[in-house]
Design a protein around this motif. Sequence first.
Motif, PDB file in Angstrom:
ATOM      1  N   THR A 263       8.021   0.555   6.060  1.00 13.53           N
ATOM      2  CA  THR A 263       6.632   0.167   5.804  1.00 13.53           C
ATOM      3  C   THR A 263       6.606  -1.171   5.066  1.00 13.53           C
ATOM      4  O   THR A 263       7.650  -1.719   4.708  1.00 13.53           O
ATOM      5  N   GLY A 264       5.407  -1.679   4.846  1.00 13.30           N
ATOM      6  CA  GLY A 264       5.241  -2.926   4.102  1.00 13.30           C
ATOM      7  C   GLY A 264       5.946  -4.100   4.748  1.00 13.30           C
ATOM      8  O   GLY A 264       6.475  -4.969   4.048  1.00 13.30           O
ATOM      9  N   VAL A 265       5.921  -4.170   6.084  1.00 15.25           N
ATOM     10  CA  VAL A 265       6.654  -5.224   6.784  1.00 15.25           C
ATOM     11  C   VAL A 265       5.822  -6.508   6.800  1.00 15.25           C
ATOM     12  O   VAL A 265       4.655  -6.499   7.190  1.00 15.25           O
ATOM     13  N   GLN A 266       6.429  -7.589   6.372  1.00 18.68           N
ATOM     14  CA  GLN A 266       5.745  -8.888   6.337  1.00 18.68           C
ATOM     15  C   GLN A 266       6.678  -9.976   6.849  1.00 18.68           C
ATOM     16  O   GLN A 266       7.839 -10.038   6.459  1.00 18.68           O
ATOM     17  N   PHE A 267       6.152 -10.835   7.729  1.00 17.21           N
ATOM     18  CA  PHE A 267       6.896 -11.982   8.243  1.00 17.21           C
ATOM     19  C   PHE A 267       6.020 -13.205   8.024  1.00 17.21           C
ATOM     20  O   PHE A 267       4.916 -13.293   8.561  1.00 17.21           O
ATOM     21  N   GLU A 268       6.506 -14.144   7.214  1.00 16.41           N
ATOM     22  CA  GLU A 268       5.659 -15.251   6.762  1.00 16.41           C
ATOM     23  C   GLU A 268       6.448 -16.552   6.688  1.00 16.41           C
ATOM     24  O   GLU A 268       7.671 -16.553   6.533  1.00 16.41           O
ATOM     25  N   PRO A 269       5.765 -17.689   6.803  1.00 18.78           N
ATOM     26  CA  PRO A 269       6.435 -18.980   6.637  1.00 18.78           C
ATOM     27  C   PRO A 269       6.887 -19.164   5.195  1.00 18.78           C
ATOM     28  O   PRO A 269       6.257 -18.674   4.256  1.00 18.78           O
ATOM     29  N   GLY A 270       8.002 -19.852   4.997  1.00 15.19           N
ATOM     30  CA  GLY A 270       8.501 -20.130   3.657  1.00 15.19           C
ATOM     31  C   GLY A 270       9.757 -19.364   3.328  1.00 15.19           C
ATOM     32  O   GLY A 270      10.102 -18.375   3.984  1.00 15.19           O
ATOM     33  N   ARG A 271      10.424 -19.814   2.273  1.00 13.12           N
ATOM     34  CA  ARG A 271      11.689 -19.211   1.852  1.00 13.12           C
ATOM     35  C   ARG A 271      11.511 -18.088   0.840  1.00 13.12           C
ATOM     36  O   ARG A 271      12.504 -17.507   0.379  1.00 13.12           O
ATOM     37  N   VAL A 272      10.271 -17.819   0.438  1.00 12.90           N
ATOM     38  CA  VAL A 272      10.007 -16.832  -0.612  1.00 12.90           C
ATOM     39  C   VAL A 272       9.157 -15.700  -0.049  1.00 12.90           C
ATOM     40  O   VAL A 272       8.153 -15.941   0.630  1.00 12.90           O
ATOM     41  N   ALA A 273       9.540 -14.465  -0.332  1.00 18.76           N
ATOM     42  CA  ALA A 273       8.754 -13.295   0.065  1.00 18.76           C
ATOM     43  C   ALA A 273       7.643 -13.092  -0.945  1.00 18.76           C
ATOM     44  O   ALA A 273       7.897 -12.808  -2.115  1.00 18.76           O
ATOM     45  N   THR A 274       6.407 -13.275  -0.518  1.00 19.32           N
ATOM     46  CA  THR A 274       5.268 -13.086  -1.411  1.00 19.32           C
ATOM     47  C   THR A 274       4.784 -11.642  -1.319  1.00 19.32           C
ATOM     48  O   THR A 274       5.183 -10.897  -0.412  1.00 19.32           O
ATOM     49  N   PRO A 275       3.916 -11.200  -2.254  1.00 16.37           N
ATOM     50  CA  PRO A 275       3.412  -9.822  -2.194  1.00 16.37           C
ATOM     51  C   PRO A 275       2.776  -9.501  -0.844  1.00 16.37           C
ATOM     52  O   PRO A 275       2.183 -10.367  -0.194  1.00 16.37           O
ATOM     53  N   PHE A 276       2.902  -8.258  -0.434  1.00 18.86           N
ATOM     54  CA  PHE A 276       2.386  -7.819   0.862  1.00 18.86           C
ATOM     55  C   PHE A 276       0.898  -8.098   0.980  1.00 18.86           C
ATOM     56  O   PHE A 276       0.121  -7.828   0.067  1.00 18.86           O
ATOM     57  N   GLU A 277       0.504  -8.644   2.116  1.00 18.06           N
ATOM     58  CA  GLU A 277      -0.902  -8.989   2.353  1.00 18.06           C
ATOM     59  C   GLU A 277      -1.691  -7.735   2.735  1.00 18.06           C
ATOM     60  O   GLU A 277      -1.540  -7.194   3.830  1.00 18.06           O
ATOM     61  N   GLN A 278      -2.508  -7.271   1.813  1.00 24.05           N
ATOM     62  CA  GLN A 278      -3.300  -6.071   2.049  1.00 24.05           C
ATOM     63  C   GLN A 278      -4.592  -6.433   2.768  1.00 24.05           C
ATOM     64  O   GLN A 278      -5.312  -7.330   2.363  1.00 24.05           O
ATOM     65  N   LYS A 279      -4.876  -5.730   3.851  1.00 21.19           N
ATOM     66  CA  LYS A 279      -6.132  -5.897   4.577  1.00 21.19           C
ATOM     67  C   LYS A 279      -6.906  -4.578   4.501  1.00 21.19           C
ATOM     68  O   LYS A 279      -6.329  -3.517   4.277  1.00 21.19           O
TER      69      LYS A 279
END
Length: 373
Positions: A263-279
């Motif tokens: 769960t909580g899978v996130q794929f985003e631009p950048g070298r840093v994993a930011t907090p999960f984007e909640q919708k």
Amino acid sequence: MTVRVSKSEINLREKLSNHDNLIGVHGGQILASKSAKETHSIIGTGRKNMIINGGMQIAQRGTSSTPSGSSSTQYPCCDRWGGQFSAPSSTFTVSQSTDAPTGHTHSLKYLNNSGVTPNNTHYYWIGQRIEGYNTAATGWNTPFGKHCTLSFWVKSSAPGVWAGSIKKGGATFGYCFIYEIENKDTWEWKQVVIPPPTTSSSGWEVTNSASINIQFDIGTSRTSDLGADTIGKWQTHNTYTHNDTILPITRIHGITGATWYLTGVQFEPGRVATPFEQKSFGEELALCRRYFYKPHMDTLLWPAYQYHNNHKMQVVQFPVEMRATPTCTATWNTSGSWTQYFNSKDHFKAYIGSTYDHGSSYYLNSFEANAEL
């Protein structure tokens, strides 16, 4: 009278750089950023997650299934998450679980019902194909692609080194990665930084076709899927896992009762994993319905109407525009042959030969529209 005061020289630049106020690594990066665009990238504000339903909240198809053995991609429960399940059938039950780490309510669960003896015919994986419209921020379709970060929560009854991959949609070109589950039956957060592709930038879709495929290996021992010397580099290959003789990879297709959660899978631009984007739930549902739509049914769905002396027409208006004109399946409460008629990304139509009869009603019993990648 003249009074002279002498003090030793100081390096003002050095003094400022060693200021007593602690700003941290990211604070230093923000202060050193040269533009608003660069600052925005460091902070990670705005829409960032290219994964849809990364929190596994939406499950229009149902909350549990036991896939049959097939080489085609199957979508067992949670929307947008599909994979392959080789023979024999019923090896795994895949379900939407309420077992989740803090900050999440649901997860995707694999349960091995009957372990197989692993051989070179087995392949079990789960993943998501990302539409090109949603991946332009990576820049991978240009010579100036960005690093991207994949982050996720995972748990398994089988700790060890696991494998996955990032692949170009519709092509045999990818980046194999590994992650380690350190503790049995314990939620752990992982992040993997993916460098931009090192070869041609052509072929990365930026329209409504599959651009990036993210895959997690659950249980694969088929020889053609096992890469050698593929970890941590972009290569032309179709593998999504690694050869056990070089690096032992954990898999659970041979372990009866074994589990794996995601769960909580996130794929985003950048070298840093930011907090999960909640919708919101409604927003996530609408995003999923671009690819698959199954209306909620309480006994019956919409009625058909008499649009001609000798025909009845059924119309279903989709709540959002679908990715492409979908493949639609429908059943009705009456017998007879319905003909689908000029469907589009916005609606479904079908008609049947039938004269008006005030004593008969025609209703949809079930309906699905599929425009998955």
